[in-house]
Each structure stands twice: as structure tokens, then as C-alpha cells.
Design a protein around this motif. Structure first.
Motif: not given
Length: 98
Positions: A45-60
Motif C-alpha cells: 500500500v502506498s500514498r502518491l504525492y507530487k514533488d515538483d513535477d515528479t510523482w513519487k510514493d510513500s508508505s507513510s
């Protein structure tokens, strides 16, 4: 309100999940593992977020993410349960998975 989507992946590609669910920015992937004891499934399970123009994911996950995490994990559980029940019911024993 977040919409739910799902995408089924080919079982032939081990580097891809066999099923993926998404609610808003929360994503769950179901991974199939063939073992000597049969097929086992794991979920990430992950949470998607955008850092500047790049999509990343986190397990927090934050407080407001948790209801969506609970819903998506429940969907994964139902999918896995259905897969496991479907394998045992292929002989036509008449039992329903629920």
C-alpha cells in the motif's frame, strides 16, 4: 470524492502486480507468489504525492489517509479471498466463497 479504479495485470509478468486498486492518492498492489504450498498473495500500500513535477510514493499515511487505506485494504482482502475460494471451488463443490 475519490473514485475507485482497478487494473488487472497479466499473471505471466512476475514484476507486475496481478491486481491493483486505487482510491484517490492511495494505491494498493496485490502480488502473486507461487510456492510449494500453493499460491500466496502479498499486498503493498502506498500514498502518491507530487514533488515538483515528479510523482513519487510513500508508505507513510496521515490521519485523513487512513479511512481510504482501510477501504482499499478491505478490497484487497475480498479479491484475495475470492481468488483463493475460486481455486478450491473449481471442482464444483457448490460452496460459495462468502
Amino acid at each position: 470524492m475519490a473514485t475507485a479504479t482497478q487494473r488487472k495485470q497479466s499473471k505471466k509478468s512476475p514484476s507486475r502486480p496481478v491486481q491493483e486498486f486505487r482510491l484517490g492518492r492511495i494505491r494498493a498492489a496485490i502480488w502473486e507468489n507461487e510456492t510449494t504450498n500453493g499460491t500466496l498473495y502479498n499486498v503493498t500500500v502506498s500514498r502518491l504525492y507530487k514533488d515538483d513535477d515528479t510523482w513519487k510514493d510513500s508508505s507513510s499515511f496521515g490521519r485523513d489517509d487512513l479511512p481510504l487505506v482501510a477501504k482499499i485494504v478491505d478490497r484487497c482482502h475480498t479479491w484475495i479471498f475470492t481468488q483463493s475460494s475460486g481455486e478450491s471451488n473449481e471442482e464444483g463443490d457448490g460452496n460459495t466463497p462468502f
